[in-house]
Design a protein around this motif. Structure first.
Motif, PDB file in Angstrom:
ATOM      1  N   VAL A  12     -11.454  -4.477  12.032  1.00  9.14           N
ATOM      2  CA  VAL A  12     -10.762  -3.716  13.079  1.00  9.14           C
ATOM      3  C   VAL A  12     -10.939  -2.221  12.845  1.00  9.14           C
ATOM      4  O   VAL A  12     -11.257  -1.457  13.752  1.00  9.14           O
ATOM      5  N   LEU A  13     -10.739  -1.789  11.604  1.00 14.15           N
ATOM      6  CA  LEU A  13     -10.852  -0.359  11.307  1.00 14.15           C
ATOM      7  C   LEU A  13     -12.282   0.136  11.417  1.00 14.15           C
ATOM      8  O   LEU A  13     -12.534   1.252  11.842  1.00 14.15           O
ATOM      9  N   TYR A  61     -11.822   7.544   7.232  1.00 10.44           N
ATOM     10  CA  TYR A  61     -10.651   8.299   6.784  1.00 10.44           C
ATOM     11  C   TYR A  61      -9.575   7.363   6.234  1.00 10.44           C
ATOM     12  O   TYR A  61      -8.912   7.677   5.238  1.00 10.44           O
ATOM     13  N   PHE A  62      -9.385   6.212   6.880  1.00  8.90           N
ATOM     14  CA  PHE A  62      -8.404   5.242   6.397  1.00  8.90           C
ATOM     15  C   PHE A  62      -8.813   4.689   5.036  1.00  8.90           C
ATOM     16  O   PHE A  62      -7.983   4.536   4.143  1.00  8.90           O
ATOM     17  N   GLN A  63     -10.087   4.400   4.892  1.00  8.18           N
ATOM     18  CA  GLN A  63     -10.560   3.836   3.631  1.00  8.18           C
ATOM     19  C   GLN A  63     -10.432   4.851   2.497  1.00  8.18           C
ATOM     20  O   GLN A  63     -10.005   4.510   1.392  1.00  8.18           O
ATOM     21  N   GLU A  64     -10.780   6.099   2.770  1.00 10.50           N
ATOM     22  CA  GLU A  64     -10.675   7.136   1.743  1.00 10.50           C
ATOM     23  C   GLU A  64      -9.222   7.453   1.406  1.00 10.50           C
ATOM     24  O   GLU A  64      -8.920   7.921   0.310  1.00 10.50           O
ATOM     25  N   GLN A 112      -0.496  11.509   7.059  1.00  6.70           N
ATOM     26  CA  GLN A 112      -0.917  12.723   6.370  1.00  6.70           C
ATOM     27  C   GLN A 112      -2.064  12.456   5.399  1.00  6.70           C
ATOM     28  O   GLN A 112      -2.933  13.310   5.209  1.00  6.70           O
ATOM     29  N   ARG A 113      -2.076  11.288   4.793  1.00  7.45           N
ATOM     30  CA  ARG A 113      -3.193  10.941   3.913  1.00  7.45           C
ATOM     31  C   ARG A 113      -4.495  10.848   4.700  1.00  7.45           C
ATOM     32  O   ARG A 113      -5.550  11.311   4.258  1.00  7.45           O
ATOM     33  N   VAL A 114      -4.404  10.237   5.870  1.00  6.94           N
ATOM     34  CA  VAL A 114      -5.590  10.119   6.719  1.00  6.94           C
ATOM     35  C   VAL A 114      -6.022  11.497   7.219  1.00  6.94           C
ATOM     36  O   VAL A 114      -7.216  11.827   7.226  1.00  6.94           O
TER      37      VAL A 114
END
Length: 229
Positions: free
Chosen positions: A20-21, A29-32, A65-67
């Protein structure tokens, strides 16, 4: 959005979640940012629990914020790679955006029990990076944050203005950001011009939405008043 989180959380395995991502432009960005299946499964358990609602919202904001930190990192690298007029136009604007993000994070998380958390979320660029990050670590109230910015009068003035004019700090920062966007647009013939134009259009759309929302609320209040008569 909560329904979408539930759908992801119910995924049978991590492969489905990643599929999905990976179909979206922001997947990297989500993975990092280490946002994985376990995170969404933990969040899912708090969505319908009223007692944990505030904790859920805080964790969701931390995730965001992490993303965003990863997004800013990549975007700065891209603008540097473009170089020339694009980097010259974008450098000041991006520095202001990320400094604004840093200050808002510190102010919004003054009551956080995890002192190290805000530091993990600060963008790694801007006039405040990296010197002010260590100073922000031990602050516990709004005034102390404002005093820490004595060497950055532009940002201190924004915080003072929010207090004296009884406005939200984010509202003051956004008004200040308009000047940077206009300056970026005036450079023309670079990607910064496009970025600034889209940002201003987005602000315009937000303002229209707020005006419409205000009109709807006013009509609703007027209707209730008539019913009481």
């Amino acid at each position: 959005m909560c329904e979408q989180l539930k759908t992801l959380g119910n995924a049978a395995d991590e492969g489905v979640f990643r599929a999905v991502l990976e179909s979206t432009p922001v997947s990297a960005y989500f993975q990092e940012a280490d946002v994985d299946l376990d995170f969404f499964q933990q969040v899912q358990a708090k969505i319908d629990d009223r007692e944990q609602k505030n904790l859920f919202l805080q964790e969701l904001e931390v995730c965001k914020q992490r993303v965003m930190k990863q997004y800013y990192k990549r975007f700065v690298q891209y603008c540097k790679m473009c170089g020339g007029n694009t980097w010259e136009a974008m450098r000041k604007l991006l520095a202001f955006e990320m400094d604004m993000c840093t200050i808002m994070l510190r102010v919004n998380m003054l009551k956080s029990t995890n002192d190290s958390l805000p530091g993990e979320l600060y963008p790694q660029f801007g006039e405040l990076y990296p010197f002010i990050h260590d100073v922000f670590a031990g602050l516990s109230d709004y005034d102390s944050v404002m005093n820490a910015l004595n060497d950055y009068p532009e940002y201190r003035d924004c915080m003072e203005q929010a207090v004296t004019q009884e406005k939200g700090l984010l509202e003051v920062f956004k008004a200040k950001k308009v000047a940077y966007l206009e300056e970026c647009i005036n450079t023309q013939y670079n990607l910064g011009f496009i970025y600034a134009y889209l940002q201003l259009r987005e602000m315009e759309a937000e303002n229209v939405f707020l005006m419409v929302q205000g009109c709807v609320m006013a009509q609703s209040d007027a209707a209730r008043f008539q019913l009481r008569k």
